[in-house]
Design a protein around this motif. Sequence first.
Motif, PDB file in Angstrom:
ATOM      1  N   LEU A   1      68.134 -49.549  47.414  1.00  0.00           N
ATOM      2  CA  LEU A   1      68.943 -49.737  48.619  1.00  0.00           C
ATOM      3  C   LEU A   1      70.212 -50.518  48.283  1.00  0.00           C
ATOM      4  CD1 LEU A   1      69.085 -49.410  51.742  1.00  0.00           C
ATOM      5  CD2 LEU A   1      68.001 -51.664  51.885  1.00  0.00           C
ATOM      6  N   ARG A   2      71.335 -50.020  48.785  1.00  0.00           N
ATOM      7  CA  ARG A   2      72.622 -50.698  48.658  1.00  0.00           C
ATOM      8  C   ARG A   2      73.317 -50.625  50.018  1.00  0.00           C
ATOM      9  NH1 ARG A   2      72.442 -47.699  43.748  1.00  0.00           N
ATOM     10  NH2 ARG A   2      72.338 -49.060  41.954  1.00  0.00           N
ATOM     11  N   TYR A   3      74.392 -51.381  50.144  1.00  0.00           N
ATOM     12  CA  TYR A   3      75.194 -51.339  51.362  1.00  0.00           C
ATOM     13  C   TYR A   3      76.650 -51.076  50.990  1.00  0.00           C
ATOM     14  CZ  TYR A   3      71.213 -53.038  53.966  1.00  0.00           C
ATOM     15  OH  TYR A   3      69.979 -53.149  54.544  1.00  0.00           O
ATOM     16  N   THR A   4      77.309 -50.220  51.764  1.00  0.00           N
ATOM     17  CA  THR A   4      78.719 -49.936  51.542  1.00  0.00           C
ATOM     18  C   THR A   4      79.538 -51.133  52.033  1.00  0.00           C
ATOM     19  OG1 THR A   4      79.078 -48.962  53.726  1.00  0.00           O
ATOM     20  CG2 THR A   4      78.296 -47.479  51.967  1.00  0.00           C
ATOM     21  N   PRO A   5      80.831 -51.177  51.696  1.00  0.00           N
ATOM     22  CA  PRO A   5      81.686 -52.254  52.226  1.00  0.00           C
ATOM     23  C   PRO A   5      81.722 -52.274  53.764  1.00  0.00           C
ATOM     24  CG  PRO A   5      82.780 -51.175  50.394  1.00  0.00           C
ATOM     25  CD  PRO A   5      81.540 -50.376  50.695  1.00  0.00           C
ATOM     26  N   GLN A   6      81.429 -51.122  54.395  1.00  0.00           N
ATOM     27  CA  GLN A   6      81.380 -51.053  55.861  1.00  0.00           C
ATOM     28  C   GLN A   6      79.981 -51.405  56.391  1.00  0.00           C
ATOM     29  OE1 GLN A   6      82.500 -48.407  53.911  1.00  0.00           O
ATOM     30  NE2 GLN A   6      84.632 -49.025  54.092  1.00  0.00           N
TER      31      GLN A   6
END
Length: 148
Positions: free
Chosen positions: A17-22
């Motif tokens: 799991l990762r998160y975008t800059p948004q």
Amino acid sequence: MINNVTLVGRLTRDPELRYTPQNQAVATFSLAVNRQFKNAKGEREADFINCVIWRQQAENMVNWAKKGALMGITGRIQTRNYENQQGQRVYVTEVVADTFQLLESRQSSENNHAPAVAQPNNKSNVPGDSHDPFAGSEPLNINDDLPF
């Protein structure tokens, strides 16, 4: 035009799991999907298919699905490209999953991928005593040899 994919396979590793800059959640994972035929040695081969899933479905997958889990996904094939640090154009083809479904219990997955089998209940099988329409029925024998 139609671009639909349905896959059934086992996770080759825990989803990442990762998160975008948004702040959009995105999980990447790989499914091992058996081929329909056997090779010259009589062994069944598998394809290892890279997949990605977004938003709440990504967070749910990371929380519930672990390496070895049997799952089904639906989505589409997508090709993207980017320029790597050496200035070369890199093309990536992957399945963008819209939905996923775990196809066996977590306990079953942890026990050497044994198929899920319903456990008989210990309740009385007197009509009207239970709201379970399947109470008292024989457990299903489900195996991993799916015809697709």
